[in-house]
Write a protein that holds these residues in place. Structure first.
Motif, short mmCIF file in Angstrom:
data_model
loop_
_atom_site.label_atom_id
_atom_site.label_comp_id
_atom_site.label_asym_id
_atom_site.label_seq_id
_atom_site.Cartn_x
_atom_site.Cartn_y
_atom_site.Cartn_z
N HIS A 353 0.81 -1.21 0.00
CA HIS A 353 0.00 0.00 0.00
C HIS A 353 0.85 1.27 0.00
CE1 HIS A 353 -2.70 -3.07 1.72
NE2 HIS A 353 -3.71 -2.34 1.28
N ILE A 354 2.12 1.15 0.27
CA ILE A 354 2.97 2.31 0.54
C ILE A 354 4.05 2.50 -0.53
CG2 ILE A 354 4.58 3.33 2.20
CD1 ILE A 354 2.95 1.74 4.38
N PHE A 355 4.68 1.40 -0.91
CA PHE A 355 5.73 1.44 -1.94
C PHE A 355 5.17 1.00 -3.29
CE2 PHE A 355 8.17 0.61 1.95
CZ PHE A 355 9.28 1.45 1.81
N MET A 356 5.65 1.63 -4.35
CA MET A 356 5.45 1.11 -5.69
C MET A 356 6.61 0.16 -6.02
SD MET A 356 2.62 2.28 -7.08
CE MET A 356 1.87 2.07 -5.45
N PRO A 357 6.39 -0.78 -6.95
CA PRO A 357 7.44 -1.75 -7.27
C PRO A 357 8.74 -1.13 -7.75
CG PRO A 357 5.34 -2.55 -8.08
CD PRO A 357 5.11 -1.15 -7.59
N ASN A 358 8.71 0.07 -8.30
CA ASN A 358 9.95 0.70 -8.76
C ASN A 358 10.55 1.64 -7.71
OD1 ASN A 358 7.60 2.24 -9.40
ND2 ASN A 358 8.81 3.60 -10.70
N GLN A 359 10.14 1.49 -6.47
CA GLN A 359 10.74 2.23 -5.36
C GLN A 359 11.59 1.29 -4.53
OE1 GLN A 359 6.85 4.13 -4.00
NE2 GLN A 359 8.33 5.65 -3.34
N THR A 360 12.76 1.77 -4.12
CA THR A 360 13.61 1.00 -3.23
C THR A 360 12.87 0.74 -1.93
OG1 THR A 360 15.57 2.03 -4.19
CG2 THR A 360 15.84 0.96 -2.05
N GLY A 361 12.87 -0.51 -1.48
CA GLY A 361 12.19 -0.87 -0.25
C GLY A 361 10.90 -1.64 -0.47
N TYR A 362 10.46 -1.72 -1.74
CA TYR A 362 9.21 -2.44 -2.02
C TYR A 362 9.34 -3.92 -1.69
CZ TYR A 362 5.43 -4.68 -4.62
OH TYR A 362 4.35 -5.45 -4.97
N GLN A 363 8.31 -4.48 -1.06
CA GLN A 363 8.17 -5.92 -0.95
C GLN A 363 6.68 -6.26 -0.88
OE1 GLN A 363 10.57 -6.50 2.61
NE2 GLN A 363 8.75 -6.91 3.84
N ASP A 364 6.38 -7.47 -1.27
CA ASP A 364 4.99 -7.92 -1.32
C ASP A 364 4.59 -8.44 0.06
OD1 ASP A 364 2.57 -9.17 -1.70
OD2 ASP A 364 3.14 -10.05 -3.62
N ASN A 365 3.71 -7.71 0.73
CA ASN A 365 3.26 -8.07 2.07
C ASN A 365 1.84 -8.64 2.08
OD1 ASN A 365 5.65 -7.00 3.35
ND2 ASN A 365 4.84 -4.96 2.98
#
Length: 563
Positions: A353-365
């Motif tokens: 809900h917070i990160f987009m996939p092309n942002q550093t730190g993204y993970q699938d929660n």
């Protein structure tokens, strides 16, 4: 488009109770065990970037506007409509822009310098460009920063603010060594300080709560940008930006930029009729009609832009198990294929809900909460006391049928209507009847989403960037103010994690906290994320410095036509 407006009274105790129930339920994603995604190419942008010496002076550029803008104060709860904020950053001081990687860059027309000058406590020192003046002749000063802070920190009665994130952590705003220097002191560290005062609003325009809430309705009383409002014709639904002759920086290239209100679906024909120079091409129908049109270029990038299904917190949806069941009953991949059909860019499932996939730190929660499992959905509904009533019939409880209402914007593209129809069938398969109610585009937020008159709704949140801005979408309501959390669902734990993350300067540690909060948001059954929506647009050939921006911000002063 995003909208962050004031909702009706929210029952805080109810939200806390629901959160406690959600935290005690089993299953779901964990920020510690989540599957990390592959990092796609970052820094995507496609705007036909040209230096100013390669752009013609003058000319007209025509853009669509999906809703007439009534409230122009971006700090006010009704002033967060996406296009309004972008336009305000062209007519008011936009102290920082972001590049295609989402990195903040100071704007020299307003700032000589801005940096952290102390870490304990955190102090930011801004050195203002002495040429920078408001349209009433006053220079920009610490008084404007102070007024913006005091109006938006949540401590003043009567100020209907959109979001206090960051501002509530400021303890003092003072003049520095001279009137052109501003010192902002924080009571707690705040990592995203560059996103504050974007744009800066003049102290003279928000002197009272009445001014804050009403002085910017249907007008922009004071400006300090490269552009200003030329005409605003509510009857014709057109808005024109023109160069401000008092601007001290590089002169804007276009003679005028005209915005015309129309539904998103109407942009295709308007573009083909040469009425506008830019149109969305993100649906199969639009792309099919626009891709081979004369003098047309298709541009695409990956912005902070998500499509989701939101669940309300009233009626049957007060029970977290029911909200979780709705998520488990959805075949997300099938729904995404419907939306993606005929569009040349792949829509990938969004697990955050917070990160987009092309942002550093993204993970699938998303874990189990977005995993299609009809049996699990039925088990959750059984546990919530909703009894099966036979194939094709809604479940019942205490003599009441499990019937929910999906409020749908009538200008929603056909692909999204088809998606809603498919979701209806999936929910009916587990005993949840969902009726779709189409409502007028201008009423969607103001009369339905904002006041909470919905069970299910879908819209896009765009530009929830930097990360700390996500707090407004998920924080617990305060009295009548729901911020951007129209579901009115949340928890003290989620608020605490998001606030702690916002104060964590180390980006790696901050990302861990944001992902922990995201795992709890999934478990809460607040929002079912579908996909990151790629920007796919059609632009008139020769249009420069405009198109698909990715994580970069728009600079309307540089928009124009190639020589």
């Amino acid at each position: 488009m995003p909208a962050r407006r004031l909702g009706r009274a929210a029952v805080l105790a109810l939200a806390v109770a629901l959160a406690a129930t959600a935290c005690s339920s089993g299953g779901g994603g964990s920020a510690d065990t989540a599957v990390k995604s592959e990092a796609p190419g970052q820094g995507s942008i496609d705007i036909n970037a040209k230096p100013l010496d390669q752009i013609r002076d003058g000319g007209e550029v025509r853009f669509p506007l999906y809703q007439w803008i009534t409230q122009w104060n971006p700090f006010q709860v009704d002033g967060r409509y996406g296009d309004a904020v972008e336009i305000m950053r062209a007519v008011e001081p936009n102290l920082f822009t972001t590049d295609e990687a989402g990195t903040f860059k100071p704007v020299a027309d307003y700032l000589v310098d801005a940096k952290v000058t102390s870490t304990s406590p955190q102090v930011i020192t801004y050195k203002l460009n002495p040429k920078a003046k408001w349209s009433d002749g006053k220079p920009l000063s610490y008084l404007d920063f102070k007024a913006d802070w005091e109006a938006t920190n949540g401590k003043k009665d009567g100020y209907n603010i959109a979001d206090s994130a960051g501002y509530e952590l400021i303890s003092a705003v003072e003049q520095g060594a001279d009137p052109a220097e501003v010192k902002v002191t924080f009571s707690e560290p705040y990592a995203d300080w560059q996103n504050l005062f974007r744009p800066l609003i003049p102290a003279a325009g928000i002197a009272t709560a009445d001014d804050f809430n009403k002085a910017w309705v249907e007008k922009i009383p004071i400006t300090a940008g490269p552009l200003k409002i030329g005409t605003a014709d509510k009857t014709a639904q057109t808005l024109t930006l023109v160069p401000d002759p008092n601007w001290w920086g590089a002169k804007p290239k276009a003679e005028r930029i005209v915005f015309r209100v129309m539904s998103q679906s109407a942009t295709t024909q308007a573009f083909l009729n040469n009425e506008i120079d830019y149109a969305t091409a993100g649906t199969a129908t639009a792309y099919g009609q626009l891709k081979d049109a004369k003098d047309t270029v298709i541009r695409s990038a990956s912005p902070w832009d998500e499509v989701h299904i939101s669940f309300g917190g009233g009626g049957a949806l007060e029970d977290v198990k029911v909200r979780q069941a709705l998520g488990r009953a959805l075949d997300r991949n099938a729904l995404i294929k419907i939306a993606n059909n005929g569009v040349p860019v792949e829509f990938k499932p969004l697990g955050n809900h917070i990160f987009m996939p092309n942002q550093t730190g993204y993970q699938d929660n998303s874990g189990e909460w977005a995993k299609f499992d009809v049996a699990a959905a039925k088990q959750l509904l059984d546990g919530a006391g909703w009894k099966e009533a036979g194939s094709g019939q809604p479940r019942t409880k205490d003599g009441r049928p499990l019937t929910l209402h999906w409020v749908l914007n009538e200008s929603t593209p056909q692909a999204q209507v088809d998606l809603a129809t498919a979701a209806q069938a999936m929910w009916l398969a587990v005993g949840v009847k969902v009726e779709v109610d189409k409502v007028a585009a201008n009423d969607f937020f103001t009369k339905y989403v904002n006041p909470g008159k919905w069970d299910i709704a879908s819209w896009r949140n765009t530009d929830s960037f930097p990360l700390s801005s996500s707090l407004t979408n998920f924080r617990l309501p305060q009295g009548d103010n729901v911020f951007g959390n129209y579901s009115k669902l949340g928890s003290e734990e989620i608020d605490g994690l998001l606030k702690k993350a916002a104060g964590t300067i180390d980006p790696v540690e901050a990302a861990k906290l944001y992902n922990q909060a995201d795992a709890r948001i999934w478990e809460l059954g607040h929002t079912f994320e579908l996909y990151q929506r790629p920007t796919v647009v059609a632009a008139r050939k020769g249009l420069a410095n405009y198109g698909a921006f990715g994580l970069a911000s728009t600079d309307y002063a540089k928009v124009g036509w190639e020589k």
